[in-house]
Design a protein around this motif. Structure first.
Motif, PDB file in Angstrom:
ATOM      1  N   LEU A 372       0.832  -1.204   0.000  1.00 31.53           N
ATOM      2  CA  LEU A 372       0.000   0.000   0.000  1.00 31.53           C
ATOM      3  C   LEU A 372       0.868   1.255   0.000  1.00 31.53           C
ATOM      4  O   LEU A 372       2.043   1.220   0.417  1.00 31.53           O
ATOM      5  N   GLN A 373       0.298   2.325  -0.437  1.00 34.81           N
ATOM      6  CA  GLN A 373       1.022   3.603  -0.452  1.00 34.81           C
ATOM      7  C   GLN A 373       1.235   4.107   0.967  1.00 34.81           C
ATOM      8  O   GLN A 373       0.528   3.716   1.907  1.00 34.81           O
ATOM      9  N   ASP A 374       2.208   5.026   1.088  1.00 33.27           N
ATOM     10  CA  ASP A 374       2.530   5.544   2.416  1.00 33.27           C
ATOM     11  C   ASP A 374       1.341   6.319   3.008  1.00 33.27           C
ATOM     12  O   ASP A 374       1.054   6.199   4.210  1.00 33.27           O
ATOM     13  N   ALA A 375       0.651   7.095   2.185  1.00 33.55           N
ATOM     14  CA  ALA A 375      -0.489   7.861   2.697  1.00 33.55           C
ATOM     15  C   ALA A 375      -1.596   6.934   3.173  1.00 33.55           C
ATOM     16  O   ALA A 375      -2.263   7.198   4.186  1.00 33.55           O
ATOM     17  N   LEU A 378      -0.566   5.416   6.583  1.00 35.78           N
ATOM     18  CA  LEU A 378      -0.718   6.371   7.687  1.00 35.78           C
ATOM     19  C   LEU A 378      -2.187   6.608   8.017  1.00 35.78           C
ATOM     20  O   LEU A 378      -2.554   6.764   9.189  1.00 35.78           O
ATOM     21  N   ARG A 379      -3.056   6.596   7.014  1.00 35.94           N
ATOM     22  CA  ARG A 379      -4.489   6.755   7.291  1.00 35.94           C
ATOM     23  C   ARG A 379      -5.022   5.567   8.076  1.00 35.94           C
ATOM     24  O   ARG A 379      -5.779   5.731   9.039  1.00 35.94           O
ATOM     25  N   LEU A 384      -7.148   3.016  12.923  1.00 35.16           N
ATOM     26  CA  LEU A 384      -7.178   1.855  13.819  1.00 35.16           C
ATOM     27  C   LEU A 384      -6.973   2.239  15.271  1.00 35.16           C
ATOM     28  O   LEU A 384      -7.288   1.448  16.172  1.00 35.16           O
ATOM     29  N   GLN A 385      -6.451   3.426  15.523  1.00 35.32           N
ATOM     30  CA  GLN A 385      -6.277   3.859  16.918  1.00 35.32           C
ATOM     31  C   GLN A 385      -7.623   4.090  17.613  1.00 35.32           C
ATOM     32  O   GLN A 385      -7.687   4.088  18.844  1.00 35.32           O
ATOM     33  N   HIS A 386      -8.676   4.301  16.843  1.00 37.47           N
ATOM     34  CA  HIS A 386     -10.011   4.531  17.416  1.00 37.47           C
ATOM     35  C   HIS A 386     -10.909   3.324  17.228  1.00 37.47           C
ATOM     36  O   HIS A 386     -12.126   3.448  17.325  1.00 37.47           O
ATOM     37  N   GLU A 387     -10.340   2.163  16.951  1.00 33.05           N
ATOM     38  CA  GLU A 387     -11.123   0.960  16.734  1.00 33.05           C
ATOM     39  C   GLU A 387     -11.722   0.485  18.055  1.00 33.05           C
ATOM     40  O   GLU A 387     -11.005   0.321  19.064  1.00 33.05           O
ATOM     41  N   PRO A 388     -13.042   0.306  18.148  1.00 33.12           N
ATOM     42  CA  PRO A 388     -13.634  -0.184  19.403  1.00 33.12           C
ATOM     43  C   PRO A 388     -13.246  -1.639  19.669  1.00 33.12           C
ATOM     44  O   PRO A 388     -13.096  -2.446  18.751  1.00 33.12           O
TER      45      PRO A 388
END
Length: 419
Positions: A372-375, A378-379, A384-388
């Protein structure tokens, strides 16, 4: 002293006669008995001489016609004349000085209104408001009368005999423009030299402030209503004054320019005839003579001939024309990288949920999804930091992660299951 009721009744009975006399008063201010009887005969031709005399005596007895001292002539009552002219739009053009004096009086009334509001003197406030309302009414009435008078001047000039000299034909138009329209335009200028809009704006501002102050003080409703009505008059007068000035200028300015153009054409023709008399026709009309470039005498206009598409198609078919093919450069599909890429975010979330615990989330994404591309990586890292259901905790140490084109300096995020 005349009786108003008798005057109004006689005016109603003999309105046609009075209207004709009011129109004739433009040519002659005084009438003889024969002129009045002649006018009665034109209006009512079925009346005999005795009935005409009875109508004349009725007009004199009602004081519509007044006898002049030391003379047998008759004069139309000034009040009747003003009333009839107002209803029939037969006004004479007023004086610009009178309009300027009334506009200047607005400033004095505005100062009185401001002083009355400062001293809380309601009598002076009401008096100043009444004076402003009367001035607005007089100015609006004069503007309307002058507008119709200018329209009539223009109509008379246009309908005059074409054989009349144009200077004589447009003499009253030029006088009206120089003596009324030009001073009125200067007075209604929106710049610092104009007084009409400036005084009206000051009066309108003073009325609005006074109305606001009376509302705060809890003054009588009748006092506030008076100021509100006068403020509406000021706003309407500003609009009406601008409209009248524009209409007057648009009506008289073309006639004024027509007269100037005619004068220039006449002088050009006279100059040309003088040159023909002195030099002869061939030399005077020679194109190489500099003096032959006379104003408004000859108008030359260049033109360009172009072929239409139908003519071009016919000419191409006749000559068997074949257009040359031009190859345009094409983009190499291998050089441009993919603008969009498919990402299975649901599968990535399931893969992460099955891989916990993960010590470094960004390194885990780079190891498993390096295509995958770098952008995009990073997205996904931030999403994933807000994944319940998962607990994301940053560590205290700093690490470097090399992606495809960039290097990230970050605090690794540890991923565990939320208890």
């Amino acid at each position: 002293m005349f009786n108003p009721r008798s005057l109004v009744y006689a005016l109603y009975t003999h309105w046609d006669i009075v209207e004709v006399l009011a129109r004739l008063s433009r040519e002659s201010a005084q009438f003889t008995t024969e002129q009045v009887q002649e006018s009665i005969g034109k209006v009512s031709p079925h009346l005999d001489v005795e009935a005409q005399g009875a109508a004349l005596r009725a007009l004199v007895n009602a004081d519509i016609l007044q006898a002049l001292p030391r003379s047998n002539d008759l004069l139309l009552n000034a009040y009747v004349l003003e009333f009839v002219r107002g209803l029939t739009r037969e006004h004479e053009l007023g004086l610009a000085a009178v309009l300027q004096a009334r506009v200047a009086a607005i400033r004095e009334a505005t100062e009185g209104l401001n002083e009355g509001m400062a001293r809380v003197d309601m009598d002076r406030v009401r008096g100043a408001a009444h004076k402003l309302a009367e001035l607005f009414r007089q100015i609006s009435l004069q503007l309307d009368q002058d507008r119709h008078a200018l329209f009539e001047l223009a109509e008379d000039a246009k309908s005059a005999d074409s054989g009349m000299p144009i200077t004589q034909r447009y003499r009253r138009v030029l006088e009206a423009y120089d003596q009324y329209v030009e001073p009125m335009n200067q007075m209604m200028d929106t710049g610092p030299q104009g007084t009409f809009y400036r005084h009206l704006e000051d009066a309108e501002r003073a009325l609005d402030l006074g109305l606001e102050q009376l509302s705060v003080q809890g003054a009588l409703y009748s006092h506030r209503l008076q100021l509100r009505q006068v403020a509406h008059q000021a706003k309407e007068l500003r609009r009406f004054g601008r409209l009248v000035a524009l209409q007057c200028a648009d009506t008289l300015l073309p006639l004024r320019e027509e007269l100037r153009q005619h004068n220039a054409l006449t002088s050009a023709i006279s100059m040309l005839l003088g040159q023909v008399r002195k030099r002869g026709l061939r030399r005077a009309l020679s194109r190489h003579t500099e003096d032959s470039a006379l104003p408004l005498w000859r108008n030359e206009r260049g033109f360009k001939l172009q072929l239409g598409d139908e003519v071009r198609a016919v000419m191409a078919a006749v000559r068997q024309y074949q257009p040359q093919s031009v190859s345009f450069p094409q983009d190499d599909p291998h050089e441009a990288g993919p603008l969009l890429e498919y990402v299975d975010e649901v599968g990535i979330r399931e893969h992460l949920a099955g891989s916990v615990p993960v010590d470094n989330l960004l390194d885990w994404l780079n190891n498993h999804y390096s295509h995958l591309q770098d952008a995009t990586l990073l997205r996904l890292f931030h999403d994933l930091q807000h994944e319940p259901g998962l607990r994301i905790e940053p560590t205290d140490s700093i690490e470097l992660t090399d992606l495809q084109a960039i290097r990230i300096l970050h605090y690794p995020h540890r991923v565990t299951m939320d208890p």
